[in-house]
Design an enzyme around this catalytic site. Structure first.
Site, short mmCIF file in Angstrom:
data_model
loop_
_atom_site.label_atom_id
_atom_site.label_comp_id
_atom_site.label_asym_id
_atom_site.label_seq_id
_atom_site.Cartn_x
_atom_site.Cartn_y
_atom_site.Cartn_z
N TYR A 109 -32.47 3.96 28.01
CA TYR A 109 -30.90 3.55 27.63
C TYR A 109 -30.27 4.12 26.75
O TYR A 109 -30.55 4.63 25.74
CB TYR A 109 -31.58 2.41 26.66
N PRO A 259 -36.26 -12.48 29.41
CA PRO A 259 -36.37 -13.82 29.19
C PRO A 259 -35.25 -14.87 29.47
O PRO A 259 -36.39 -15.77 29.50
CB PRO A 259 -37.57 -13.77 28.01
N LEU A 260 -34.95 -14.31 29.40
CA LEU A 260 -33.78 -15.44 29.60
C LEU A 260 -32.48 -15.39 30.52
O LEU A 260 -31.65 -16.10 30.90
CB LEU A 260 -32.31 -15.15 28.34
N GLY A 263 -28.76 -14.06 31.39
CA GLY A 263 -27.72 -14.56 30.26
C GLY A 263 -27.88 -16.66 31.48
O GLY A 263 -26.79 -17.39 30.52
#
Length: 389
Positions: A109, A259-260, A263
Site C-alpha cells: 500500500y 467486508p462491505l 462499497g
C-alpha cells in the site's frame, strides 16, 4: 485486503476496493447517507463518540478488538487524491480511543507509505495496539518500485520485515501475513522464514491471505497460523464453503477484507454508477449492466434490515459478519472520520437468533451474479504453494 466508503471534499462517497498491491484509480460514487454522530475534531485527538465500542475477540491466541481498521487508502485514495496526513493520524488515534486495537496495513500500500503513516500515528500507543501487515508482492526494497509478480523467497521476506519495522517505528510485527501465496516458493520455506522471524522477536504471529486450503494445512504444520485474511461479505460468501470450516478445525482466526463489498453494501453503488478508467469495479462482472440490477436485490434486503435496526446498511453488513463466528474480525477501511465511527458503531447492532435466521433466509434467496474479481486478480487467489522437493 476494502474496506470502507470514503468521502471526498465534494461529498462524493467511495469504498475501499481491493487489498492487493495493484495500483488502481478510483470512482466517483453516489453520496452515502450516514447515521454516525457528528465529528468535532481540530487537533490530533477527537472527542467524537461512536454509539458503542467494539468488544474483544481472539484470532488464534491473539486478542484484538472485534472490529479493526484498514488503512490501505491513507496514502492515496483510488481517486488519486492525497489525504491530509494529520487527519489520517487523527482517524487512527480516534479509532483507538473508540476501542479499536487492530490496524491493518501492507508494504504494497503506497508502496511503503501507508506503513509510515500508521507507524507515525501509533507512536504514543504502540504497546496498546496490534499491527498486522503483509509481504509477498515483488517490490524493490530500496526504491519501492513494483516489479512483476510475487516474491516470497525467505531472504526477501527477511529484508522486507526489516523495512517494515523501520517504517512502522516498532521492534515487532504483531501479525505478519503472506499477502498472496507465491506459486514459485514452497509454503514450508515461507513458514520456516516466518518461524525464524518469530524466534528473533521481529514478528509475533503468522497469517495468510487468500491461500488454498492445502497450503493452509502445510503452513500450519510448520508454525501455527493465527489468522487468514480473505474477501468475505454478504456480497461474496465463498469462504463459507472451505476456508471457514478449516479455520474452525484448526483454531485459526478469520479477518475479512472488503467486508462491505467494495462499497456495494453501503449503498454507494447502483445501476447508474459510472466508473473511472482503471477502477477495478468497472471490470468486475458482478457490477456489469446485465448483473447489477439483479444484485441490487441484496442491497434492498440490507437496507430493509437497516431500517428495522435503526442502523446503516454498512453497520448491518458488519454486524452480520460478527454474528457468523466469534473468531471473525472485519477490517473496514476509510479515510473519513464519520465513516470510521459509523463502522465502529456496528458493534452496537446485534441480531437475535430468530432475526439472524430470518435475515439469512431472505439473503439466501438472492444469488449474486457475476465474478467477484477480474480474472487477472483471481489468478492470485486460492493458490496452492508448490510441494517442496
Amino acid at each position: 485486503m476494502d474496506h470502507s466508503t470514503d468521502k471526498s471534499t465534494t461529498g462524493v462517497s467511495r469504498r475501499n476496493l481491493l487489498k492487493t498491491g495493484l495500483a488502481m484509480s478510483g470512482v466517483a460514487l453516489l453520496p452515502r447517507v450516514s447515521n454516525a454522530k457528528p465529528v468535532m475534531s481540530t487537533g490530533d485527538q477527537s472527542n467524537a463518540q461512536a454509539t458503542a465500542k467494539p468488544g474483544r475477540r481472539k484470532l488464534g491466541t491473539l486478542e484484538v478488538s472485534s472490529i479493526g481498521l484498514g488503512v490501505q487508502n491513507m496514502s492515496r485514495t483510488y481517486q488519486t487524491t492525497i489525504p491530509s496526513r494529520t487527519q489520517m493520524h487523527t482517524i487512527i488515534r480516534t479509532a483507538f480511543d473508540q476501542g479499536v486495537t487492530l490496524f491493518d496495513a501492507a508494504e504494497a500500500y503506497g508502496p511503503f507509505e501507508v506503513e509510515r503513516i500508521l507507524g507515525e500515528a501509533l507512536v504514543p500507543i504502540r504497546n496498546k495496539v496490534v499491527i498486522e501487515t503483509k509481504f509477498g508482492w515483488n517490490i524493490d526494497q530500496k526504491t519501492g518500485q513494483r516489479l512483476p509478480g510475487l516474491n516470497s523467497r525467505p531472504e526477501h521476506i527477511k529484508e522486507v520485515v526489516d523495512g517494515m519495522l523501520t517504517r512502522l517505528r516498532t521492534d515487532r510485527i504483531d501479525l505478519l501475513y503472506q499477502h498472496r501465496v507465491d506459486p514459485a516458493v514452497p509454503i514450508e520455506d515461507v513458514a520456516g522464514a516466518i518461524k525464524d522471524l518469530i524466534k528473533a522477536g521481529k514478528a509475533l504471529h503468522y497469517g495468510l491471505s487468500e491461500p488454498g486450503p492445502q497450503t493452509v494445512r502445510r503452513a500450519h504444520a510448520v508454525h501455527p497460523v493465527t489468522a487468514i485474511q480473505n474477501e468475505y461479505s454478504l456480497l461474496w460468501r465463498g469462504p463459507e464453503q472451505v476456508i471457514l470450516p478449516l479455520c474452525q478445525e484448526l483454531g485459526i482466526g478469520f479477518v475479512p477484507w472488503s467486508p462491505l463489498g467494495v462499497g456495494f453494501l453501503t449503498g454507494a453503488i447502483d445501476a447508474n454508477t459510472r466508473y473511472a478508467p482503471g477502477d477495478i469495479r468497472g471490470m468486475e462482472s458482478r457490477f456489469s449492466p446485465e448483473n447489477i440490477t439483479h444484485n441490487l436485490a441484496l442491497l434492498d434486503v440490507v437496507k430493509s434490515w437497516a431500517a428495522k435496526k435503526k442502523a446503516t446498511p454498512a453497520q448491518v453488513s458488519l454486524a452480520w459478519l460478527l454474528a457468523q463466528k466469534p473468531w471473525i474480525v472485519p477490517i473496514p477501511g476509510t479515510t473519513q472520520m464519520e465513516h470510521m465511527l459509523e463502522n465502529v458503531g456496528a458493534a452496537d447492532v446485534r441480531f437475535t437468533a430468530d432475526e439472524l435466521t430470518q435475515f439469512n433466509a431472505e439473503v439466501v434467496k438472492i444469488e449474486v451474479k457475476g465474478e467477484r474479481l477480474p480474472q487477472m486478480v483471481l489468478a492470485f487467489s486460492n493458490v496452492e504453494a508448490p510441494v517442496k522437493k
